[in-house]
Scaffold this active site. Structure first.
Site, PDB file in Angstrom:
ATOM      1  N   HIS A  36       0.814  -1.226   0.000  1.00 22.97           N
ATOM      2  CA  HIS A  36       0.000   0.000   0.000  1.00 22.97           C
ATOM      3  C   HIS A  36       0.846   1.273   0.000  1.00 22.97           C
ATOM      4  O   HIS A  36       0.370   2.318  -0.412  1.00 22.97           O
ATOM      5  CB  HIS A  36      -0.960  -0.005   1.203  1.00 22.97           C
ATOM      6  CG  HIS A  36      -0.269   0.122   2.528  1.00 22.97           C
ATOM      7  ND1 HIS A  36       0.244  -0.964   3.214  1.00 22.97           N
ATOM      8  CD2 HIS A  36       0.028   1.203   3.288  1.00 22.97           C
ATOM      9  CE1 HIS A  36       0.799  -0.559   4.335  1.00 22.97           C
ATOM     10  NE2 HIS A  36       0.690   0.756   4.407  1.00 22.97           N
TER      11      HIS A  36
ATOM     12  N   HIS B 262       4.656   9.002  13.131  1.00 26.70           N
ATOM     13  CA  HIS B 262       3.653   7.974  13.404  1.00 26.70           C
ATOM     14  C   HIS B 262       4.328   6.717  13.918  1.00 26.70           C
ATOM     15  O   HIS B 262       5.471   6.436  13.598  1.00 26.70           O
ATOM     16  CB  HIS B 262       2.738   7.696  12.214  1.00 26.70           C
ATOM     17  CG  HIS B 262       3.386   7.151  10.968  1.00 26.70           C
ATOM     18  ND1 HIS B 262       4.529   7.648  10.411  1.00 26.70           N
ATOM     19  CD2 HIS B 262       3.008   6.129  10.152  1.00 26.70           C
ATOM     20  CE1 HIS B 262       4.829   6.973   9.317  1.00 26.70           C
ATOM     21  NE2 HIS B 262       3.932   6.034   9.136  1.00 26.70           N
TER      22      HIS B 262
HETATM   23  O1  LIG Z   1       0.414  -7.188   9.586  1.00 24.86           O
HETATM   24  C1  LIG Z   1       0.915  -6.143   9.961  1.00 24.86           C
HETATM   25  O2  LIG Z   1       1.245  -5.964  11.112  1.00 24.86           O
HETATM   26  C2  LIG Z   1       1.100  -5.045   8.917  1.00 24.86           C
HETATM   27  C3  LIG Z   1       1.269  -3.688   9.525  1.00 24.86           C
HETATM   28  C4  LIG Z   1       1.291  -2.607   8.486  1.00 24.86           C
HETATM   29  O3  LIG Z   1       1.442  -2.847   7.305  1.00 24.86           O
HETATM   30  C5  LIG Z   1       1.160  -1.262   8.950  1.00 24.86           C
HETATM   31  C6  LIG Z   1       1.303  -0.241   8.094  1.00 24.86           C
HETATM   32  C7  LIG Z   1       1.248   1.120   8.519  1.00 24.86           C
HETATM   33  C8  LIG Z   1       1.552   2.148   7.661  1.00 24.86           C
HETATM   34  O4  LIG Z   1       1.814   1.964   6.393  1.00 24.86           O
HETATM   35  C9  LIG Z   1       1.696   3.545   8.068  1.00 24.86           C
HETATM   36  O5  LIG Z   1       1.039   3.963   9.030  1.00 24.86           O
HETATM   37  O6  LIG Z   1       2.484   4.225   7.442  1.00 24.86           O
HETATM   38 FE   LIG Z   2       3.610   3.166   6.018  1.00 20.77          FE
END
Ligand SMILES: O=C(O)CCC(=O)/C=C/C=C(\O)C(=O)O
Ligand SMILES: [Fe+2]
Length: 315
Positions: free
Chosen positions: A115, A179
């Site tokens: 993502h 964050h």
């Molecule tokens: O399974 C997991 O723990 C995945 C965690 C995860 O992908 C968190 C992403 C957070 C961000 O991309 C963000 O806050 O930038």
């Molecule tokens: Fe991230």
């Protein structure tokens, strides 16, 4: 050539744990403005700097940064899956030039992205296959992290290389600012988690769903104030934005890895993508930040920012 830059925070919680309607409306307005900026600029190529969250890069081999000549998205958190429209020829040309300039760039001929790459393409362009792109992974979570000066050097070298292409190029940074979301950490991880972080076993759909639900619950807890995650730091976030707006990119060379983490949390190093994007723009001439939006949004576990910038002479 003409260049521009956009910095855009991402969050897996967008649309899943949204803030109050007035906050959402303010974000939408800022994103609309960035979208209009991009439409008016009409890029012929996007150099996209983004992090990974243990979907594409693992500790078996963890480069500080890596440029892709092909890329496929995994489709986490409801983001699009499938191939990105990578401009392989441009990617190879940039890679050769960056290596010639003495930056030890890793190349991936088939990068797996998540993502972090997909959200900005969906938000600004409406999909992952709408614009020729050169994806550049910038590690923002997997410790140990190298000095920020090397990210500035990477961005500068890529900016100089892109300048040779004679095309309208948008440098896009995805992530940050302060964050502390629940991204797993290798240090002290139980053996099963450590093994997954090292080897990168693709999760089953059930495992992925459980992981995503854990992050959504963390967002709810964070917004309710019941959490051990460090708070969003608007003061630090605005220092970052002031530094970029003022074109004082050399300042980042003095930012230590530890200071950034202490001020901005475990994922604050995602701002490396912004630093790379603005360093690329700076390498093509003096620039001006044309819009800037910031809001602390606990529901998204994000110091959330959107900024646009263009070469001074062009607008
Ligand atoms: O399974 C997991 O723990 C995945 C965690 C995860 O992908 C968190 C992403 C957070 C961000 O991309 C963000 O806050 O930038
Ligand atoms: Fe991230």
């Amino acid at each position: 050539m003409i260049t521009a830059a956009v910095g855009l925070s991402h969050s897996p919680l967008i649309g899943k744990n949204d803030p109050a309607p007035d906050v959402l409306a303010a974000v939408d307005a800022a994103v609309d403005e960035a979208r209009a900026f991009v439409r008016a600029f009409d890029p012929e190529l996007v150099v996209l700097y983004a992090p990974d969250h243990y979907n594409g890069f693992f500790y078996k081999e963890m480069p500080p940064f890596c440029l892709a000549t092909e890329a496929n998205a995994v489709g986490d958190f409801g983001s699009a899956a499938g191939p990105l429209s990578v401009d392989t020829e441009a990617a190879r040309a940039i890679a050769r030039d960056v290596l010639d300039h003495g930056v030890d760039l890793t190349i991936s001929a088939r990068m797996t992205v998540d993502h972090g790459f997909v959200q900005p393409l969906e938000v600004l362009f409406g999909g992952i296959d709408r614009v020729p792109v050169v994806p550049v992974f910038v590690n923002g979570v997997a410790t140990p992290l190298g000095p920020v000066s090397r990210i500035r050097a990477l961005g500068t070298a890529i900016g100089e290389a892109a300048a040779e292409l004679d095309r309208r190029v948008l440098f896009l940074g995805s992530g940050g600012l302060s964050h502390d979301p629940p991204v797993p950490v290798l240090d002290g991880a139980p053996p099963r988690v450590a093994d997954a972080l090292i080897e990168g076993h693709p999760p089953t759909p059930e495992q992925r769903l459980r992981g995503e639900q854990r992050v959504i619950q963390a967002g709810r807890d964070y917004a309710a104030g019941s959490t051990a995650m460090i708070p969003i730091n608007p003061e630090w976030d605005n220092l970052v934005l002031d530094t970029l707006a003022g074109g004082r990119l050399e300042d980042v060379d003095g930012w230590s890895v530890e200071w950034m983490g202490a001020e901005g949390g475990g994922s604050a190093h995602e701002v490396r993508t912004w630093i790379a994007a603005f360093a690329s723009l700076a390498a093509t001439g003096k620039y001006r930040m044309t819009s800037r939006f910031y809001r602390a949004i606990p529901e998204w576990i994000a110091g959330f920012a959107v900024a646009t910038a263009t070469q001074e002479a062009t607008r």
